[in-house]
Design an enzyme around this catalytic site. Structure first.
Site, PDB file in Angstrom:
ATOM      1  N   GLY A 170      47.137   9.119   9.286  1.00 41.35           N
ATOM      2  CA  GLY A 170      47.660   8.310   8.169  1.00 41.35           C
ATOM      3  C   GLY A 170      48.450   9.156   7.183  1.00 41.35           C
TER       4      GLY A 170
ATOM      5  N   GLU B 296      45.379   1.719   6.934  1.00 37.84           N
ATOM      6  CA  GLU B 296      43.966   1.323   7.110  1.00 37.84           C
ATOM      7  C   GLU B 296      43.297   2.451   7.883  1.00 37.84           C
ATOM      8  OE1 GLU B 296      42.751  -1.219   5.656  1.00 37.84           O
ATOM      9  OE2 GLU B 296      44.617  -2.187   5.046  1.00 37.84           O
TER      10      GLU B 296
ATOM     11  N   CYS C 239      35.474   1.491  12.119  1.00 44.97           N
ATOM     12  CA  CYS C 239      35.840   2.193  10.887  1.00 44.97           C
ATOM     13  C   CYS C 239      34.911   1.849   9.731  1.00 44.97           C
ATOM     14  CB  CYS C 239      37.275   1.856  10.518  1.00 44.97           C
ATOM     15  SG  CYS C 239      37.545   0.082  10.410  1.00 44.97           S
TER      16      CYS C 239
ATOM     17  N   LYS D 295      53.322  -0.606  18.253  1.00 46.07           N
ATOM     18  CA  LYS D 295      52.953   0.500  19.146  1.00 46.07           C
ATOM     19  C   LYS D 295      51.425   0.618  19.165  1.00 46.07           C
ATOM     20  CE  LYS D 295      51.937   4.826  18.814  1.00 46.07           C
ATOM     21  NZ  LYS D 295      50.995   5.022  19.931  1.00 46.07           N
TER      22      LYS D 295
ATOM     23  N   GLU E 171      33.952  11.638   9.641  1.00 48.07           N
ATOM     24  CA  GLU E 171      33.820  10.480  10.519  1.00 48.07           C
ATOM     25  C   GLU E 171      33.613  10.973  11.957  1.00 48.07           C
ATOM     26  OE1 GLU E 171      37.396   8.125  11.258  1.00 48.07           O
ATOM     27  OE2 GLU E 171      36.217   6.332  10.870  1.00 48.07           O
TER      28      GLU E 171
END
Ligand code: NAD
Length: 485
Positions: free
Chosen positions: A237, A254, A288, A180, A387
């Protein structure tokens, strides 16, 4: 670069293009031009369920897990060859879909994944059994077996690469996959479905269901899925880990980062400035592992900032399809607003803008933001801790190596890091002290080698991709025991 050719289907499972069950659509927008590239039928829970059923049947009853490693390697190479023959088309598609520059697309977005598939072809052919030294009357053999049905859920920023980084090792180990992609970037996944069809992978081995959270939720909760391999934000996550818990699925996560770049007093400042700029402008900061917290020795702080400001003003921002462009757009307006929000908040807290700090005034169309360097920032501020995923870096001064390490590790993340120093020994020592999954020294080599493990400490993830460690995530170990007497 090739002409823009869109993949012809919407959903691909059980070896065939399928119509979505519902009426939902994903509108794929070019972030540099705001033009709609196309509409992709969105999968829903029932499509995800059908794709899982196809992957389950292919795993339980189909040939794929039972092929020899050599046969799987041959098919993975054929799959790779189909993709390699379409590099120009895929590159044009990726540039239009996600807005990376021509150079970054050729290197990271498309060239590197093709290399990854070569590597996974080689790894698939490796022996899947190893004997253990006999002990007493016992003999043992350890067999490496696939885990089963893998749900691969990916982020938008390096869509083709991230998809390949999951599909490659999962298939090499003998698993079947339901992929996906991000709703922003379905095409970079559908080209894999086209290649699976052309390479004649057995039905159900690789299934692709573009869609939104409902598809992701089904893939992470359905008991027929054995492992979830996820690339995306730490927030999602954590949700995925919880979603996967009730059926006790294995998870590979990840996640995001806020990686430190340490510039020691003895650094080559030309190199440091080049590395520093690259680490917040590559793909407009949508990486990332980019190092966006610049920890700079106080004695060279001002010169480092002046050099980056000088280099940064010379960057060409604009259409990523133009080879002269250095930096393209962010993915959507919400990403521009989010980036601007972090900058405004930091300025209100007392940060100074050494470069950028706004939307480029000469770009009315497209989701652009200027390369931005903020100084007089405290490491505890949100702009230094969270982030941003836009072209923004902060500079924090330090006085000695111990303080640099303390600041670098004062983060909930631990994905990557960078040290610039003329003293190779001191740089290596700093690299060892960083609580991160990787560290570059003096420019490093990044993650350009598929044999090198990639992954994070702390909130940057669980598990590794690439290399033997990456393959092991998709493997079960079975111990077969003999009595020698
Ligand atoms: P995101 O977390 O918003 O979405 C990632 C994927 O998860 C998408 O496909 C999305 O549809 C899906 N999703 C969202 N909610 C879900 C749920 N509850 N259940 C199942 N699936 C769900 O990430 P993004 O904005 O696409 O990408 C940016 C993030 O990805 C950044 O944090 C970046 O650091 C991270 N990233 C990490 C790596 C790495 O390898 N560590 C690589 C690239 C990007």
């Amino acid at each position: 670069m090739g002409a823009l050719t869109l993949p012809r289907g919407h959903l691909f499972y059980d070896g065939r293009w399928q119509q979505p069950a519902g009426a939902g659509v994903l509108s794929v927008v070019n972030p540099a031009t705001e033009e709609v590239l196309g509409m992709v039928g969105a999968g829903d829970e029932s499509d995800a369920g059908a794709a899982i059923a196809a992957a389950r049947a292919a795993f339980d009853d189909g040939p794929w897990p039972r092929l020899s490693g050599g046969e799987r390697a041959r098919l993975i190479r054929r799959f790779r060859d189909v993709l390699a023959s379409r590099v120009d088309t895929i590159s044009a598609l990726v540039i239009a879909e996600v807005g990376t520059t021509v150079a970054a697309t050729r290197s990271h977005q498309v060239g590197l994944p093709i290399e990854h598939l070569e590597y996974w072809g080689e790894m698939a052919a490796r022996p899947d059994m190893e004997p253990v030294a006999p002990r007493g009357a016992g003999n043992w053999v350890i067999r490496r077996e696939p885990v089963g049905v893998i749900a691969a859920i990916t982020a938008y920023n390096f869509p083709f690469l991230l998809n390949v980084m999951k599909v490659g090792p999962a298939l090499a180990a003998g698993n079947t996959v339901v992929l996906k992609p991000s709703p922003y970037t379905p095409y970079s996944a559908l080209v894999l479905a086209e290649a699976a069809e052309n390479a004649e992978l057995p039905p159900g081995v690789l299934n692709v269901v573009p869609g939104d959270v409902d598809v992701g939720t089904t893939l992470t909760t359905d008991p027929r899925v054995d492992l979830v391999s996820f690339t995306g934000s730490d927030t999602v996550g954590a949700a995925i880990m919880a979603q996967a818990a009730s059926t006790l699925k294995r998870v590979v996560l990840e996640l995001g980062g806020k990686s430190p770049l340490i510039v020691r007093h003895d650094a080559d400042l030309a190199l440091a400035a080049k590395v520093g700029l690259q680490n917040f402008t590559f793909h407009a900061g949508q990486g990332c592992a980019l190092c966006t917290r610049h920890l700079v020795h106080r004695s060279i702080h001002d010169e480092y900032v002046a050099r980056i400001a000088d280099l940064g003003t010379r960057l060409v921002i604009g259409d990523p399809a133009d080879p002269a462009t250095h930096m393209g757009p962010l993915i959507r307006p919400v990403a521009v607003e989010r980036t601007d929000g972090y900058v405004s908040e930091a300025v209100a807290q007392g940060a100074q803008v050494a470069l950028g700090g706004r939307r480029p005034p000469d770009h009315d169309v497209g989701y652009f933001y200027e390369p931005t360097l903020l100084i007089d920032v405290k490491n505890s501020w949100r702009v230094a801790q969270e982030e941003i995923f836009g072209p923004v870096a902060v500079v924090v001064a330090f006085d000695d190596d111990d303080e640099a390490v303390r600041l670098a590790n004062d983060s909930v993340y631990g994905l990557d890091g960078h040290v610039v120093s003329a003293d190779a020994g001191a740089a290596f020592e700093l690299a060892c002290r960083l609580r991160t999954g990787g560290v570059n020294i003096n420019g490093g080599a990044g993650y350009t080698n598929p044999a090198v493990p990639f992954g994070g400490y702390k909130r940057s993830g669980i598990g590794r991709e690439n290399g033997q460690a990456g393959l092991d995530e998709y493997v079960q170990l079975k111990t077969i025991k003999y009595h020698a007497g």
